[in-house]
Scaffold this motif. Structure first.
Motif, short mmCIF file in Angstrom:
data_model
loop_
_atom_site.label_atom_id
_atom_site.label_comp_id
_atom_site.label_asym_id
_atom_site.label_seq_id
_atom_site.Cartn_x
_atom_site.Cartn_y
_atom_site.Cartn_z
N ASP A 139 -3.86 3.62 25.31
CA ASP A 139 -5.06 4.36 25.72
C ASP A 139 -6.33 3.54 25.54
O ASP A 139 -7.22 3.56 26.40
N GLN A 140 -6.43 2.83 24.41
CA GLN A 140 -7.66 2.09 24.12
C GLN A 140 -7.61 0.65 24.62
O GLN A 140 -8.60 -0.07 24.55
N LYS A 141 -6.43 0.22 25.09
CA LYS A 141 -6.28 -1.14 25.60
C LYS A 141 -6.68 -2.18 24.55
O LYS A 141 -7.47 -3.08 24.82
N LEU A 142 -6.15 -2.02 23.37
CA LEU A 142 -6.43 -2.99 22.32
C LEU A 142 -5.27 -3.09 21.34
O LEU A 142 -4.45 -2.19 21.22
N ALA A 143 -5.24 -4.21 20.64
CA ALA A 143 -4.30 -4.43 19.55
C ALA A 143 -5.09 -4.33 18.25
O ALA A 143 -6.25 -4.73 18.20
N TYR A 144 -4.47 -3.79 17.21
CA TYR A 144 -5.17 -3.66 15.94
C TYR A 144 -4.20 -3.81 14.79
O TYR A 144 -2.98 -3.67 14.95
N LEU A 145 -4.73 -4.13 13.62
CA LEU A 145 -3.92 -4.28 12.42
C LEU A 145 -3.63 -2.89 11.86
O LEU A 145 -4.51 -2.25 11.29
N LYS A 146 -2.40 -2.44 12.00
CA LYS A 146 -2.04 -1.09 11.62
C LYS A 146 -1.79 -0.93 10.12
O LYS A 146 -2.21 0.05 9.51
N SER A 147 -1.10 -1.89 9.51
CA SER A 147 -0.82 -1.77 8.07
C SER A 147 -0.62 -3.13 7.42
O SER A 147 -0.24 -4.11 8.08
N GLN A 148 -0.89 -3.16 6.12
CA GLN A 148 -0.69 -4.35 5.29
C GLN A 148 0.01 -3.86 4.02
O GLN A 148 -0.58 -3.13 3.23
N VAL A 149 1.26 -4.26 3.87
CA VAL A 149 2.08 -3.77 2.77
C VAL A 149 2.53 -4.94 1.90
O VAL A 149 3.03 -5.94 2.41
N VAL A 150 2.36 -4.78 0.61
CA VAL A 150 2.80 -5.78 -0.37
C VAL A 150 3.79 -5.11 -1.31
O VAL A 150 3.50 -4.04 -1.87
N THR A 151 4.97 -5.71 -1.50
CA THR A 151 5.92 -5.22 -2.48
C THR A 151 6.29 -6.35 -3.44
O THR A 151 6.36 -7.51 -3.04
N VAL A 152 6.48 -5.98 -4.69
CA VAL A 152 6.94 -6.92 -5.71
C VAL A 152 8.21 -6.31 -6.31
O VAL A 152 8.15 -5.22 -6.89
N LYS A 153 9.33 -6.97 -6.14
CA LYS A 153 10.62 -6.43 -6.56
C LYS A 153 11.26 -7.30 -7.65
O LYS A 153 11.35 -8.51 -7.50
N ILE A 154 11.69 -6.64 -8.71
CA ILE A 154 12.32 -7.33 -9.83
C ILE A 154 13.80 -7.49 -9.52
O ILE A 154 14.48 -6.53 -9.17
N SER A 155 14.31 -8.70 -9.67
CA SER A 155 15.68 -8.98 -9.27
C SER A 155 16.74 -8.61 -10.30
O SER A 155 17.64 -7.82 -10.00
N PRO A 156 16.70 -9.12 -11.53
CA PRO A 156 17.73 -8.74 -12.51
C PRO A 156 17.69 -7.25 -12.81
O PRO A 156 16.63 -6.63 -12.79
N VAL A 157 18.86 -6.68 -13.10
CA VAL A 157 18.96 -5.24 -13.33
C VAL A 157 18.04 -4.78 -14.46
O VAL A 157 17.38 -3.76 -14.38
N LYS A 158 18.00 -5.53 -15.55
CA LYS A 158 17.16 -5.17 -16.69
C LYS A 158 15.98 -6.14 -16.85
O LYS A 158 15.48 -6.35 -17.94
N GLY A 159 15.55 -6.70 -15.74
CA GLY A 159 14.50 -7.70 -15.81
C GLY A 159 13.10 -7.12 -15.88
O GLY A 159 12.89 -5.91 -15.74
N ASN A 160 12.12 -8.00 -16.11
CA ASN A 160 10.71 -7.64 -16.16
C ASN A 160 9.92 -8.59 -15.27
O ASN A 160 10.47 -9.58 -14.75
N LEU A 161 8.66 -8.31 -15.11
CA LEU A 161 7.78 -9.28 -14.46
C LEU A 161 7.73 -10.54 -15.31
O LEU A 161 7.83 -10.46 -16.54
#
Length: 247
Positions: A139-161
């Motif tokens: 409708d508006q004939k434009l492209a735009y930045l819809k979302s910016q998502v950052v995730t930080v995932k801990i790998s070991p089962v009992k791990g910490n940052l």
């Protein structure tokens, strides 16, 4: 008479173009100056098509695809996020590994995904994904930045940052999202109180920490939310941070 008619038509055409141009230029005019720095849009006359660039090894190559093929720009938020992750997720024993990039387009959406892994020796400790999603408005004939998502995932089962620094990471990400300092402080305080006072393990698969969802005015602000993700055993597994255009 014909000359006058042609002149009148020209004046009307210029006026219409001016109105249309203002409409596009003013997409985020009612947003705060800070939020405007998180936005991007540009004129576009067609969708992004369908493509899959899932094995990009160099940032320069990813940027070239985005800028030259799709004519979109990478926001400064992306660069600031990269620096924050490098600072907060590395330690004397945990270092960043090889970054991977991918670009996907599906008709009216374009996704740029970056994965940052962090290792202790050869063992993955934590990894972060930064996903930028662009949308095309017919409708508006434009492209735009819809979302910016950052995730930080801990790998070991009992791990910490790596630095056991969740509060500092929350503060850094919140400031980078242009969330007011008082909202960051109160959100973290409420979250820490909940963790401290809850007798049973927290098992929420999505627990908002800082959020403006309640009372959000999509005409004047972006949705901004930082949340924690826990597993069924009550272990903190992931930090999720989103900025998104709700228009």
């Amino acid at each position: 008479m014909r000359a006058k008619e042609q002149l009148l038509r020209l004046i009307i055409l210029v006026a219409l173009l001016s109105i249309t141009g203002c409409g596009k230029a003013d997409r985020y005019a009612s947003f705060s100056k800070m939020d405007q720095t998180l936005s991007w849009f540009n004129e576009r006359n067609r969708s992004f098509g369908d493509a899959d660039y899932s094995t990009i090894n160099e940032e320069e190559d990813a940027f070239k695809i985005l800028q030259e093929k799709y004519k979109v720009e990478i926001p400064s938020y992306y660069e600031r996020t990269k620096k924050i992750l490098g600072k907060e997720l590395t330690s004397h024993s945990v270092q960043r590994g090889t970054t991977k990039y991918a670009v996907f387009s599906r008709d009216k959406e374009l996704e740029f995904r970056t994965i940052y892994p962090f290792y202790r020796g050869e063992e993955l400790q934590v990894f972060s994904e930064v996903v930028l999603t662009y949308a095309y408005s017919v409708d508006q004939k434009l492209a735009y930045l819809k979302s910016q998502v950052v995730t930080v995932k801990i790998s070991p089962v009992k791990g910490n940052l790596p630095n056991n620094n969740l509060k500092e990471l929350l503060e850094a990400i919140g400031r980078n999202m242009k969330i007011p300092e008082n909202q960051i402080t109160s959100g973290i305080a409420g979250y820490e109180k909940k963790v401290k006072e809850t007798e049973m393990p927290i098992t929420d698969d999505y627990l908002p920490i800082v959020s403006n969802v309640g009372g959000l005015d999509k005409e004047t602000e972006f949705l901004k939310e930082i949340a924690a993700v826990y597993d069924e055993a009550g272990t903190f597994r992931e930090l999720y941070a989103e900025i998104s255009d709700q228009m």
